[in-house]
Design a protein around this motif. Sequence first.
Motif, short mmCIF file in Angstrom:
data_model
loop_
_atom_site.label_atom_id
_atom_site.label_comp_id
_atom_site.label_asym_id
_atom_site.label_seq_id
_atom_site.Cartn_x
_atom_site.Cartn_y
_atom_site.Cartn_z
N SER A 158 -7.47 1.40 -6.22
CA SER A 158 -7.21 2.77 -5.77
C SER A 158 -8.54 3.49 -5.66
O SER A 158 -9.46 3.25 -6.44
N ARG A 159 -8.62 4.37 -4.68
CA ARG A 159 -9.85 5.15 -4.52
C ARG A 159 -9.92 6.31 -5.50
O ARG A 159 -10.93 6.99 -5.57
N GLY A 160 -8.87 6.52 -6.24
CA GLY A 160 -8.86 7.59 -7.22
C GLY A 160 -7.55 8.34 -7.22
O GLY A 160 -6.64 8.05 -6.43
N GLY A 203 -4.72 10.71 -6.42
CA GLY A 203 -4.33 11.37 -5.18
C GLY A 203 -4.69 10.60 -3.93
O GLY A 203 -4.41 11.06 -2.82
N GLN A 204 -5.27 9.39 -4.09
CA GLN A 204 -5.72 8.61 -2.94
C GLN A 204 -4.83 7.39 -2.67
O GLN A 204 -5.20 6.53 -1.89
N GLY A 205 -3.69 7.31 -3.32
CA GLY A 205 -2.81 6.17 -3.11
C GLY A 205 -3.33 4.92 -3.82
O GLY A 205 -4.34 4.96 -4.52
N ARG A 207 0.84 -1.19 0.00
CA ARG A 207 0.00 0.00 0.00
C ARG A 207 0.88 1.25 0.00
O ARG A 207 1.86 1.31 0.74
N SER A 212 0.89 5.79 -0.45
CA SER A 212 0.12 7.02 -0.34
C SER A 212 0.39 7.94 -1.52
O SER A 212 0.35 9.16 -1.40
N GLN A 229 -3.18 0.25 -3.73
CA GLN A 229 -2.79 -0.98 -3.04
C GLN A 229 -2.74 -2.12 -4.06
O GLN A 229 -3.67 -2.32 -4.84
N ARG A 281 -7.06 6.26 -11.67
CA ARG A 281 -8.49 6.23 -11.91
C ARG A 281 -8.97 4.78 -12.01
O ARG A 281 -8.23 3.90 -12.47
N GLY A 333 -1.99 7.38 -6.90
CA GLY A 333 -3.17 6.57 -7.19
C GLY A 333 -3.47 6.51 -8.68
O GLY A 333 -2.65 6.90 -9.52
#
Length: 356
Positions: free
Chosen positions: A335-337, A339-341, A285, A287, A343, A292, A290
């Motif tokens: 990835s959550r999007g 800038g969100q890192g 993971r 930070s 995993q 899309r 990230g």
Amino acid sequence: MKTTRVFQITALLLVIVSVIQVGWWVYDQHDYSTQKLRDARAGDAREVAAAQTLLDAGIPAAQVQGLLPAVTLTNGHATLSAIVDAALVEERNRRTNQYTWESGFFLLALALCIGVIWRALRAETQILQEQDSFLALVSHQFKTPLASLQLSLETMAKRPLSPEQSRTLIARMLADLTRMESMVSRILDSVRLERGRVDLKSEPVDLAAAVGRVVTQFEERARQEHIELTTDVPRGLAVLADSLAVDVVVRNLLENALASVAAVSGGSVTFAARAANGDVELSVRDSGVGFRADDGARLFKKFSRLHPGGGSSYYGTGLGLFIVRLTGGRVSAESRGVGQGAQFVLSWPAAPGQSV
């Protein structure tokens, strides 16, 4: 490559011409059979007319029947025998069906040939595009460290330097050389793995030791780039895989994570592992920048590097994650999007005799 492409295009054109020729042959044969039926019926009509003339002239019906067996005589009237007419129609249909089935087979075979050649042309076009992108990318990525090396060497050659300045330049040159060595290694690894030149073994591998070996190599880089590098891999957790492949996978994922975090001027990268359902999962993971959601499928493609705003590293060949997928085991990314890192989760079968 150009000769092969010319041959493929020529073969495709010849096959298309063959399809047109077969289609014309089917049409011509159908038209021929229909015309033959018309001619036969015209001939039979003349026989019927002749039979009627003979009957009108007083010739006995039995004698007329013997002369014109294809004619049916009923109450002084001559007509074409239904059996003869049915035979003519049946013969026309038989020939038409034969040509239709034969031409259908040839058309199917030709269609398959067109499909194969067209697919080969598309694949070759894609390969050429990938090669062009790869050459441009590698040229750019090698140019930067080479320019840095040249500048460092010229500086050392043209003026006296203090020990501290010399150490700084030497460290920079070593970093540039390491960067180029890493790119060359990735290229060679991808070629060997993709062509099956590496015999991957299946043996117990201590995951904590493998991760530790790789992390140690990148601790200094992480420190310089203000990245906190942590691991949470329990001792004794073993996977059934090739030891060299595990090292390659972990190294490529770590380099990808470090590049992602460095792009946002620092952050963290965390390794964690656990046993689950007969497998061992290793997650990485970060930070970083990230990516899309719709870019997730592109991450593991050859020479793929996402747009800088959506997960791209600032340097690289686009082969790191591609190699990860070639080395066995299962891998996924989320990835959550932007800038969100991100995993990445790797999964291997647990080594025998291990409690999972």
